[in-house]
Design a protein around this motif. Structure first.
Motif, short mmCIF file in Angstrom:
data_model
loop_
_atom_site.label_atom_id
_atom_site.label_comp_id
_atom_site.label_asym_id
_atom_site.label_seq_id
_atom_site.Cartn_x
_atom_site.Cartn_y
_atom_site.Cartn_z
N SER A 1 0.82 -1.20 0.00
CA SER A 1 0.00 0.00 0.00
C SER A 1 0.86 1.26 0.00
CB SER A 1 -0.86 -0.09 1.24
OG SER A 1 -1.85 0.80 1.23
N VAL A 2 1.87 1.29 0.88
CA VAL A 2 2.75 2.46 0.97
C VAL A 2 3.56 2.61 -0.31
CG1 VAL A 2 4.77 3.41 2.15
CG2 VAL A 2 2.89 2.46 3.48
N ALA A 3 4.11 1.48 -0.79
CA ALA A 3 4.93 1.54 -2.00
C ALA A 3 4.11 2.04 -3.18
CB ALA A 3 5.51 0.16 -2.30
N ALA A 4 2.87 1.53 -3.26
CA ALA A 4 2.02 1.93 -4.38
C ALA A 4 1.71 3.42 -4.32
CB ALA A 4 0.74 1.12 -4.37
N HIS A 5 1.42 3.91 -3.11
CA HIS A 5 1.15 5.34 -2.99
C HIS A 5 2.38 6.17 -3.34
CE1 HIS A 5 -2.65 4.78 -0.56
NE2 HIS A 5 -2.96 5.51 -1.59
N GLN A 6 3.54 5.67 -2.89
CA GLN A 6 4.78 6.38 -3.21
C GLN A 6 5.03 6.41 -4.71
OE1 GLN A 6 6.67 8.08 -1.21
NE2 GLN A 6 5.52 7.54 0.63
N LEU A 7 4.62 5.31 -5.39
CA LEU A 7 4.84 5.25 -6.83
C LEU A 7 3.93 6.20 -7.59
CD1 LEU A 7 5.26 1.42 -7.39
CD2 LEU A 7 6.91 3.18 -7.96
N ARG A 8 2.77 6.47 -7.00
CA ARG A 8 1.79 7.26 -7.73
C ARG A 8 2.27 8.68 -8.05
NH1 ARG A 8 -4.38 6.11 -5.80
NH2 ARG A 8 -4.83 4.56 -7.37
N THR A 9 3.01 9.29 -7.12
CA THR A 9 3.44 10.66 -7.37
C THR A 9 4.40 10.73 -8.57
OG1 THR A 9 3.04 11.26 -5.10
CG2 THR A 9 4.47 12.73 -6.35
N ASP B 1 -4.95 19.52 -2.88
CA ASP B 1 -4.33 18.21 -2.66
C ASP B 1 -4.66 17.79 -1.23
OD1 ASP B 1 -2.85 15.95 -2.46
OD2 ASP B 1 -0.94 16.84 -3.08
N ILE B 2 -5.16 16.59 -1.08
CA ILE B 2 -5.60 16.15 0.23
C ILE B 2 -4.41 15.73 1.12
CG2 ILE B 2 -6.03 13.66 0.00
CD1 ILE B 2 -8.87 15.86 0.97
N VAL B 3 -3.28 15.43 0.48
CA VAL B 3 -2.09 15.09 1.27
C VAL B 3 -1.17 16.32 1.26
CG1 VAL B 3 -0.20 13.46 1.57
CG2 VAL B 3 -2.29 12.72 0.47
N ILE C 1 -12.22 21.18 -5.68
CA ILE C 1 -11.93 19.94 -6.41
C ILE C 1 -10.72 19.31 -5.74
CG2 ILE C 1 -11.24 18.94 -8.62
CD1 ILE C 1 -12.62 21.34 -9.98
N ILE C 2 -10.87 18.10 -5.28
CA ILE C 2 -9.75 17.42 -4.64
C ILE C 2 -8.87 16.80 -5.72
CG2 ILE C 2 -9.09 15.54 -3.08
CD1 ILE C 2 -10.53 17.80 -1.65
N ILE C 3 -7.58 17.06 -5.65
CA ILE C 3 -6.63 16.35 -6.50
C ILE C 3 -5.70 15.60 -5.56
CG2 ILE C 3 -6.68 17.75 -8.60
CD1 ILE C 3 -4.32 19.33 -7.44
N SER C 4 -5.59 14.32 -5.77
CA SER C 4 -4.83 13.54 -4.79
C SER C 4 -4.31 12.27 -5.39
CB SER C 4 -5.74 13.20 -3.61
OG SER C 4 -5.06 12.34 -2.74
N ASN C 5 -3.38 11.67 -4.69
CA ASN C 5 -2.96 10.34 -5.08
C ASN C 5 -3.49 9.30 -4.14
OD1 ASN C 5 -1.80 10.33 -7.56
ND2 ASN C 5 0.18 11.03 -6.81
N GLY D 1 -18.07 17.63 1.45
CA GLY D 1 -18.52 18.75 0.63
C GLY D 1 -17.65 19.05 -0.58
N ALA D 2 -16.68 18.18 -0.90
CA ALA D 2 -15.86 18.43 -2.09
C ALA D 2 -16.73 18.30 -3.34
CB ALA D 2 -14.72 17.44 -2.16
N LYS D 3 -16.41 19.09 -4.36
CA LYS D 3 -17.19 19.04 -5.60
C LYS D 3 -16.90 17.75 -6.36
CE LYS D 3 -19.31 20.43 -9.38
NZ LYS D 3 -18.94 19.29 -10.17
N SER D 4 -15.61 17.44 -6.48
CA SER D 4 -15.24 16.17 -7.11
C SER D 4 -13.87 15.73 -6.61
CB SER D 4 -15.25 16.29 -8.63
OG SER D 4 -14.44 17.36 -9.03
N PHE D 5 -13.52 14.51 -6.94
CA PHE D 5 -12.28 13.92 -6.44
C PHE D 5 -11.53 13.37 -7.65
CE2 PHE D 5 -9.32 11.21 -4.40
CZ PHE D 5 -9.33 11.46 -3.03
N MET D 6 -10.36 13.92 -7.93
CA MET D 6 -9.60 13.46 -9.08
C MET D 6 -8.26 12.87 -8.64
SD MET D 6 -10.49 16.55 -11.72
CE MET D 6 -10.59 15.57 -13.20
N ILE D 7 -8.06 11.61 -9.00
CA ILE D 7 -6.79 10.97 -8.68
C ILE D 7 -5.77 11.43 -9.72
CG2 ILE D 7 -5.60 8.76 -8.41
CD1 ILE D 7 -8.40 7.59 -7.69
N LYS D 8 -4.66 12.00 -9.24
CA LYS D 8 -3.71 12.62 -10.17
C LYS D 8 -3.21 11.64 -11.22
CE LYS D 8 -1.65 14.64 -6.60
NZ LYS D 8 -0.63 15.31 -5.79
N ALA D 9 -2.91 10.41 -10.77
CA ALA D 9 -2.36 9.45 -11.72
C ALA D 9 -3.39 9.00 -12.75
CB ALA D 9 -1.80 8.24 -10.97
#
Lengths: 384, 147
Positions: A146-154, B72-74, B99-103, B117-125
């Motif tokens: 899980s951690v590795a995958a999250h780290q890879l995503r950036t 970004d949520i992180v 708009i949340i952008i996050s991994n 209450g976020a409008k949408s959630f977009m995974i950056k990857a």
């Protein structure tokens, strides 16, 4: 509870004891009878002899009855002494087989059965230790993934965005040759992103955090959309997708639409991916209440005999696909199986090497998801 | 101007863009990703503020009143979900679409953000910068022109 006698320990002891008591007695009666017949009959009166014989017969019957009663008592006591602890042990084993290791037997006896009880307790303790260790390792492993995958995503996002920026022409004109190279890079990047996504799903499944939200859904539009989404892939691979028979109307299922689309999507993607250009993929939906079965038939490379048993395991890829499609993750079928099972369904396949494969996904029309079973924590199930 | 557009029933978005009146705040700690987004958004004609952490973001929210926030949520040192819920609880900022952008991107994370209450959630990857810009456009139209 039905009282069963035939074949029980009690019956065996009873017959043995009865035989032990009756046979010597019968022999002795026989001898006595013979003695009367050959010796005494000449000396005493006919009537007296008959009376004596009758007497010995009655004596035999009385003693036989007595033996029967004694045997019943003795068999009951002996068998109870053995079968009761056996019953407790069986109950313990049943619970262990059911996955409950929070149990111990209270051992009071000093004999062989007591020893057995102690061994069982020891075994349960050891298995529990091993399981706890296994669970810890598994948790650490899942967390690592899980951690590795999250780290890879950036870094993967950075790559993806950079390629897209270049392809959009935001930093200057792109020559056709450059575009070709960039598109290759985008494909590789996308397949890595997919791998990471699948890894995260697999880790969540193993951690038990892969939640489901079940809702009533209209199955046919769902399936049509799912197939629609594959249009580009089908065109690129020049594969003909055929939906057999008119699809049934008003087919409602209780399902997690998003998860189910992963499961069925993975099967359809595999069918497309492992079928050569110009091949055929057929989809059929068969409703036979209370089930609906989706069959995905391809004319692809098939699955080898050796691969059949391990196909649904994590990270396993067919030995014959490695060299034709390198981008597979070995997680697609693992995810599909877990999702289908969580929907109360079944998944299986029939395949002939080089001729093709048919995958079947059977789902219940009515499904009420079970609440997670409660693990009991009673420490003693009984005593022996 | 946009606030007036809300009341009077709409001003063509193009004219507002020309005057640089549409303000977007990008809160993202990765410099590279932030710069790509900022560049893309500026090209569309928006006035873009950027923040790499919550402190800077707060100043922009109070001082510049952005119309859309990409969050970004992180974030370093603070839980993005906390930030989101603070913004949505505050009367002055609760109307700004976020708009949340996050991994992150597990179903729990997405559900939690949307519930807050976020409008949408977009995974950056999983989204290209262009798709995020399109989402901003769509959100602007929904929030400031069609209501």
């Amino acid at each position: 509870m039905k009282l069963r006698v035939h074949g029980t320990l009690f019956a065996k002891f009873f017959w043995t004891l009865t035989a032990l008591g009756t046979i010597p007695m019968a022999i002795s009666t026989l001898f006595l009878y013979a003695t009367y017949e050959s010796r005494i009959r000449h000396i005493v009166d006919e009537d007296v002899a008959r009376e004596l014989q009758l007497n010995s017969g009655i004596q035999f019957l009385l003693i036989f009855l007595f033996v029967l009663i004694m045997a019943t008592f003795a068999a009951y006591i002996i068998s109870r002494n053995i079968s009761r602890p056996l019953f407790v042990l069986t109950e313990v084993m049943k619970r262990i087989a059911g996955g409950n290791l929070n149990i111990q037997i209270r051992v009071r006896r000093q004999d062989e059965i007591g020893d057995l009880g102690n061994f069982v307790n020891e075994m349960v303790r050891r298995v529990k230790e091993a399981r706890e260790r296994q669970e810890e390792i598994s948790a650490v492993k899942s967390e690592f993934i899980s951690v590795a995958a999250h780290q890879l995503r950036t870094p993967l996002s950075i790559e993806k965005w950079a390629y897209n920026l270049l392809l959009d022409g935001d930093v200057g004109k792109v020559t056709p040759k450059q575009r070709e190279l960039l598109e290759k890079a985008v494909m590789a990047n996308e397949s890595m992103i997919r791998l990471v996504h699948n890894l995260l799903d697999a880790a969540r499944i193993e951690e038990g955090k892969f939640g489901y939200t079940f809702q009533k859904m209209d199955f046919v539009p769902f399936l049509k959309k799912l197939l629609q989404d594959r249009t580009v892939l089908l065109r690129e691979k020049k594969i003909n997708l055929v939906v057999q028979h008119p699809l049934p109307r008003d087919l409602f299922l209780t399902a997690d639409e998003e998860r189910l689309s992963i499961a069925i999507g993975n099967i359809v993607d595999n069918a497309i991916r492992y079928t050569a250009s110009g091949g055929l993929v057929e989809i059929s939906v068969d409703t036979a209440p209370p089930w609906v079965t989706v069959a995905v038939r391809d004319t692809g490379i098939g699955i080898t005999k050796e691969d059949k048993d391990r196909l649904f395991t994590k990270f396993y890829r067919g030995s014959n696909v490695m060299h034709i499609a390198t981008e597979g993750t070995g997680l697609g079928l693992f995810l599909a199986k877990n999702i289908v099972i969580a929907h109360g369904g079944e998944i299986w396949f029939r395949s002939r090497e080089t001729e093709g494969t048919t995958f079947f996904i059977k789902l219940p029309l009515e499904f009420s998801p079970k609440s997670p079973s409660v693990v009991s924590h009673d420490s003693f199930v009984g005593s022996i | 101007m946009i606030e007036r557009a809300l009341k009077t029933g709409g001003v063509p978005i193009a004219s507002m863009l020309k005057r640089g009146e549409v303000k977007i705040l990008v809160v993202e700690d990765d410099k590279f990703l932030r710069e790509i987004l900022v560049g893309k958004l500026e090209k569309e004609g928006y006035t873009v503020f950027e923040a790499s952490n919550w402190n800077v973001a707060q100043k922009h929210i109070q001082g510049d009143r952005p119309h859309v926030i990409l969050l970004d949520i992180v974030l370093p040192g603070i839980d993005g979900f906390e930030v989101l819920s603070t913004l949505k609880r505050n009367r002055e900022t609760s109307a700004i679409p976020i708009i949340i952008i996050s991994n992150l991107g597990s179903r729990e994370d997405v559900d939690r953000a949307l519930r807050l209450g976020a409008k949408s959630f977009m995974i950056k990857a999983h989204h290209t910068p262009q798709e995020i810009v399109d989402a901003v456009k769509k959100t602007l139209e929904e929030y400031y022109l069609r209501r």
